[in-house]
Structures are given as C-alpha cells and as structure tokens.
Design a protein around this motif. Structure first.
Motif, PDB file in Angstrom:
ATOM      1  N   THR A   1       7.359  73.911   6.357  1.00 23.24           N
ATOM      2  CA  THR A   1       7.646  73.444   5.002  1.00 23.24           C
ATOM      3  C   THR A   1       9.036  72.830   4.937  1.00 23.24           C
ATOM      4  O   THR A   1       9.931  73.196   5.695  1.00 23.24           O
ATOM      5  CB  THR A   1       7.559  74.595   3.984  1.00 23.24           C
ATOM      6  OG1 THR A   1       8.487  75.631   4.363  1.00 23.24           O
ATOM      7  CG2 THR A   1       6.160  75.176   3.923  1.00 23.24           C
ATOM      8  N   ALA A   2       9.176  71.892   4.000  1.00 18.35           N
ATOM      9  CA  ALA A   2      10.462  71.288   3.679  1.00 18.35           C
ATOM     10  C   ALA A   2      10.338  70.717   2.279  1.00 18.35           C
ATOM     11  O   ALA A   2       9.635  69.728   2.075  1.00 18.35           O
ATOM     12  CB  ALA A   2      10.832  70.189   4.670  1.00 18.35           C
TER      13      ALA A   2
ATOM     14  N   VAL B   1       6.959  69.400   1.134  1.00 18.51           N
ATOM     15  CA  VAL B   1       6.172  68.982   2.291  1.00 18.51           C
ATOM     16  C   VAL B   1       5.592  70.213   2.982  1.00 18.51           C
ATOM     17  O   VAL B   1       6.305  71.191   3.228  1.00 18.51           O
ATOM     18  CB  VAL B   1       7.038  68.175   3.275  1.00 18.51           C
ATOM     19  CG1 VAL B   1       6.256  67.832   4.526  1.00 18.51           C
ATOM     20  CG2 VAL B   1       7.558  66.915   2.600  1.00 18.51           C
TER      21      VAL B   1
ATOM     22  N   ARG C   1       3.218  71.152   6.368  1.00 19.70           N
ATOM     23  CA  ARG C   1       2.557  70.718   7.599  1.00 19.70           C
ATOM     24  C   ARG C   1       2.231  71.947   8.443  1.00 19.70           C
ATOM     25  O   ARG C   1       2.633  73.069   8.124  1.00 19.70           O
ATOM     26  CB  ARG C   1       3.469  69.769   8.385  1.00 19.70           C
ATOM     27  CG  ARG C   1       3.801  68.454   7.689  1.00 19.70           C
ATOM     28  CD  ARG C   1       2.607  67.535   7.626  1.00 19.70           C
ATOM     29  NE  ARG C   1       2.168  67.146   8.948  1.00 19.70           N
ATOM     30  CZ  ARG C   1       2.572  66.046   9.586  1.00 19.70           C
ATOM     31  NH1 ARG C   1       3.437  65.232   9.004  1.00 19.70           N
ATOM     32  NH2 ARG C   1       2.110  65.734  10.791  1.00 19.70           N
TER      33      ARG C   1
ATOM     34  N   PRO D   1       4.223  63.273  13.481  1.00 19.00           N
ATOM     35  CA  PRO D   1       5.198  63.663  12.451  1.00 19.00           C
ATOM     36  C   PRO D   1       5.376  62.619  11.354  1.00 19.00           C
ATOM     37  O   PRO D   1       5.590  62.970  10.192  1.00 19.00           O
ATOM     38  CB  PRO D   1       6.490  63.868  13.241  1.00 19.00           C
ATOM     39  CG  PRO D   1       6.316  63.043  14.478  1.00 19.00           C
ATOM     40  CD  PRO D   1       4.859  63.115  14.801  1.00 19.00           C
TER      41      PRO D   1
ATOM     42  N   VAL E   1       7.265  63.953   8.084  1.00 17.25           N
ATOM     43  CA  VAL E   1       8.544  64.624   8.334  1.00 17.25           C
ATOM     44  C   VAL E   1       9.310  63.757   9.321  1.00 17.25           C
ATOM     45  O   VAL E   1       8.710  63.002  10.091  1.00 17.25           O
ATOM     46  CB  VAL E   1       8.345  66.048   8.886  1.00 17.25           C
ATOM     47  CG1 VAL E   1       7.812  66.977   7.816  1.00 17.25           C
ATOM     48  CG2 VAL E   1       7.397  66.059  10.082  1.00 17.25           C
ATOM     49  N   TYR E   2      10.629  63.866   9.298  1.00 20.11           N
ATOM     50  CA  TYR E   2      11.453  62.905  10.027  1.00 20.11           C
ATOM     51  C   TYR E   2      12.384  63.600  11.007  1.00 20.11           C
ATOM     52  O   TYR E   2      12.774  64.753  10.800  1.00 20.11           O
ATOM     53  CB  TYR E   2      12.255  62.066   9.033  1.00 20.11           C
ATOM     54  CG  TYR E   2      11.380  61.322   8.047  1.00 20.11           C
ATOM     55  CD1 TYR E   2      10.750  60.142   8.415  1.00 20.11           C
ATOM     56  CD2 TYR E   2      11.178  61.826   6.761  1.00 20.11           C
ATOM     57  CE1 TYR E   2       9.930  59.466   7.518  1.00 20.11           C
ATOM     58  CE2 TYR E   2      10.362  61.156   5.862  1.00 20.11           C
ATOM     59  CZ  TYR E   2       9.741  59.971   6.246  1.00 20.11           C
ATOM     60  OH  TYR E   2       8.927  59.317   5.368  1.00 20.11           O
TER      61      TYR E   2
ATOM     62  N   GLN F   1      15.382  66.162  10.366  1.00 16.46           N
ATOM     63  CA  GLN F   1      15.136  66.892   9.120  1.00 16.46           C
ATOM     64  C   GLN F   1      15.124  68.398   9.388  1.00 16.46           C
ATOM     65  O   GLN F   1      14.614  68.866  10.411  1.00 16.46           O
ATOM     66  CB  GLN F   1      13.808  66.456   8.508  1.00 16.46           C
ATOM     67  CG  GLN F   1      13.529  67.025   7.121  1.00 16.46           C
ATOM     68  CD  GLN F   1      12.281  66.407   6.496  1.00 16.46           C
ATOM     69  OE1 GLN F   1      11.603  65.601   7.106  1.00 16.46           O
ATOM     70  NE2 GLN F   1      11.996  66.800   5.266  1.00 16.46           N
TER      71      GLN F   1
ATOM     72  N   LEU G   1      13.683  71.919   8.814  1.00 16.56           N
ATOM     73  CA  LEU G   1      12.367  72.433   8.448  1.00 16.56           C
ATOM     74  C   LEU G   1      12.348  73.949   8.602  1.00 16.56           C
ATOM     75  O   LEU G   1      13.049  74.524   9.433  1.00 16.56           O
ATOM     76  CB  LEU G   1      11.275  71.818   9.325  1.00 16.56           C
ATOM     77  CG  LEU G   1      11.158  70.295   9.317  1.00 16.56           C
ATOM     78  CD1 LEU G   1      10.112  69.841  10.319  1.00 16.56           C
ATOM     79  CD2 LEU G   1      10.815  69.785   7.919  1.00 16.56           C
TER      80      LEU G   1
END
Length: 390
Positions: free
Chosen positions: A250-251, A254, A256, A283, A293-294, A297, A299
C-alpha cells in the motif's frame, strides 16, 4: 436523766435507718420501673462486606496467524546500459528515447547509418558466389581426373584433385560465415529494447559518430521491480518459508500485491537488520488496470507470517510488568507471568496459560492482591475466534 438521753439517741438512729431503707426501696423501685419501661436492646447484625468489582472475559486460546508490517523503497530490479556493438553514425533515434520515456519490448531505440554495413554484405554475398563456383569447378575437375586415372593401379589423391576439392569446400564455408557475419552486422545497426523499459538516461544525439561499446543511455526494466524491506532480528523467526505470495502493498490510496522472494544475504552495518526483497510485477501498470507505483516511492507491505498455536491476543494495557491477572472459579485474583511472543500494533500475543477454567481480568480494583476475593462483572469481550487471522 441518762435514761431519757439514751432513749432519745436510739430513736434518732432508728429514724436514720428507716430513712436509708426508704431511699433504697425507692431507688430499687425506680430502677425496676426503668428496666421494665426500657425497650429491649437490639441484637447486633453482621454487616455485609462489599467485595471489589472486576471485569473479565473468558480465557479462550486461539491459533493466531502473525502479520509483519514492513516498509521500503521501490527499486529497479534490472538496468541496462544501451550501446551498439558497432561503430558508426547515429542516423535515427526513437522519440521516446529520452529521460523519462517508456519503451516497449522490441521497439527500436536507435539506428546507425547502414550504408557501410550494407555494402559489406553485398561484398560477402559476391565472395560466397565465387566460392560456390570455385567448388563446383573443383568437383568437375575431380570427376574428370577420376575417369582419367580409373585404370591406373597407383594413383595419388592429388592426382584425383581431392585436396583441391577440400580446399574449395573450406573456402565456401568461410564465405558463408563471413556472409552471416555481414548480415548480423547489418542487423546490429538497429538497437531493439530488450524489455519494457523506462529511459533514465540518454548520452547521445542524432548524427553523433560513436565507437563500438560507447554508451547511448540507460534503461531500467519495467517488467518487475523490487521492494527492499528491512526486517528486525526479533521478527525473522515469524517469517514463513520463502517465497511468500500475496504480500499486500500500500501507498496512500494505492493497493498492490507482491511476492516476498528472497533474502539479500546482508545485514545493515548500523541497524543490524536483515534485508528482504518483495517482487512487484508490472509496477508501472503497462499491461493491467492496476494503479501504478514508481521507482523511489516509499511503500508499506503486510506479510502473512507463521501461525502461532495456543496463544492469547490481548490489548497491551492488560499486561503490566510482563504479568496479567486472572480470576479463578472461586472468584479470587491470580497473578500470572506472561510469556510474551510478539507485539502487533496495540496488541500482545502471548502463550496461553493452562488454566482454561479461569478468566482474563480486563478491569482491576485499585489495589489488587493475589488471592483477593472479588465479584465478577463478566464482560462479553471476545479475544478472537480460533483460527482467525488478525
């Protein structure tokens, strides 16, 4: 005279005794009256003792699946320095071959001027044709020689032109190899992206003359990325056997999933933590509708750990100085040393005591003591259901 005086004294004494007797009779009568009129004394009744009130919940051991809360920075799993294997002049560059551009696997990044390599290919094709013709000629001559020397008992291989034929065959193979090399060199004038990639650096420009191996830029693989997360030494025993799928990542908003795939084999010099790697496929969401996601980043990850058998999961405030309180079936307080296994958020996971007929105290009196008689206001707090994942 004396007789009259004695008689007078006797009468005075008699009157005094009579008065004293009257006073005693009156006093006794008054006391008797008072005792008669007075109400009978009430018997003292024993007062009820108000026992201290406690709240408790049933002691129910559970099987608890642990959860490890980890976090880290998303990093590229693979990167490639782009370079031609040939020298030449840059004749064409992909518009997406810029910093921050995204290139799909198989896309052409750049082209060299192919003139020299195309000319070399034509030359090698001509050499191959000559080698084929030369071999055909030597085979024909060998056939003639064989017929001429058919009746001779002693004939050499040279006379039959076998070495010449073998040499012509070798020349043909060399010409074929040189032609294959020329075709390969011509194909290498175009650089194809080896995978879905993000361009992080470009070091060349259109029309620039480069040498073989000179860097054109840098690509990072977008097929998958790696989240490097530190794990404290006391948390490592709760990790299951790798790989661990369905790691929640999670972020902000977001969400995943990833897979905990390996340990890096290193410990931090400063924190002594072990570093593990969580793989995140696609990603940048090039091939899915998932949120991207980058790289770089921050996370957070939730990893499902091992399952602890026969434990209690209680709020942290129930544990004081590594002990907690129970109530026995006789409603007496029992202090128990807690075997704390781990802490998760505001909860403590500890080994369940072998006292299934006891209850866990959730609210204590002001001055609890072991063996204190209490009255129980049983609450309905449910610690957990056996087998429930927390």
């Amino acid at each position: 005279m004396d007789a009259n005086k004695n008689k007078s004294s006797f009468h005075q004494l008699k009157r005094r005794y009579a008065a004293l007797l009257a006073v005693l009779i009156i006093g006794g009568t008054a006391c008797a009256a008072l005792l008669t009129l007075a109400s009978p004394a009430k018997k003292t009744q024993p007062q009820d003792v108000q026992l201290p009130l406690v709240s408790s919940t049933p002691l129910v051991p559970i099987d608890h699946q642990t959860t490890l809360s980890l976090s880290g920075i998303l990093k590229p799993a693979e990167q490639t320095d782009v370079a031609f294997e040939l020298s030449g002049k840059i004749a064409w560059l992909n518009e997406a071959f810029i910093e921050g551009g995204i290139i799909n696997k198989g896309d052409i990044l750049a082209r060299l001027d192919p003139f020299d390599y195309h000319t070399q290919l034509l030359n090698k094709q001509a050499e191959l044709a000559l080698a084929q013709a030369h071999l055909s000629e030597q085979i024909a001559l060998a056939d003639v020689a064989k017929k001429e020397w058919a009746h001779s008992p002693h004939v050499t291989e040279l006379a039959l032109r076998k070495p010449q034929v073998a040499s012509a065959r070798a020349q043909l193979k060399a010409a074929e190899a040189q032609l294959a090399q020329a075709e390969k060199d011509l194909a290498r004038t175009q650089y194809y992206a080896p995978y879905d990639a993000l361009v992080t650096q470009r070091d060349t420009g259109l029309g620039q003359v480069i040498s073989a191996g000179q860097s054109l830029g840098r690509l990072v693989n977008l097929s998958y990325a790696e989240l490097h997360v530190p794990v404290a030494q006391f948390e490592r025993p709760f990790l299951p056997v790798l790989p661990v799928p369905n790691v929640k990542i999670t972020a902000e908003n977001v969400h995943r999933t990833g897979t905990l795939v390996r340990h890096t084999g290193q410990l931090s010099d400063t924190t002594r933590m072990a570093y593990y790697v969580i793989r995140v496929d696609d990603p940048y969401a090039l091939h899915s509708a998932m949120p991207a996601v980058y790289f770089g980043q921050f996370l957070q990850a939730q990893v499902a750990g091992i399952t602890l058998k026969n434990v209690l999961r209680v709020p942290q405030e129930w544990i004081k100085n590594d002990t907690f309180w129970l109530t026995s079936p006789q409603q007496r307080l029992v202090q128990y040393s807690a075997n704390i296994l781990r802490q998760e958020h505001n909860y403590i996971v500890l080994s369940a005591p072998p006292l299934s007929d006891h209850q866990v105290v959730t609210h204590l009196p002001d001055y609890p003591q072991t063996g204190m008689q209490v009255r129980n206001n049983l609450t309905h707090t449910q610690l957990a259901v056996k087998g429930e994942k927390q």
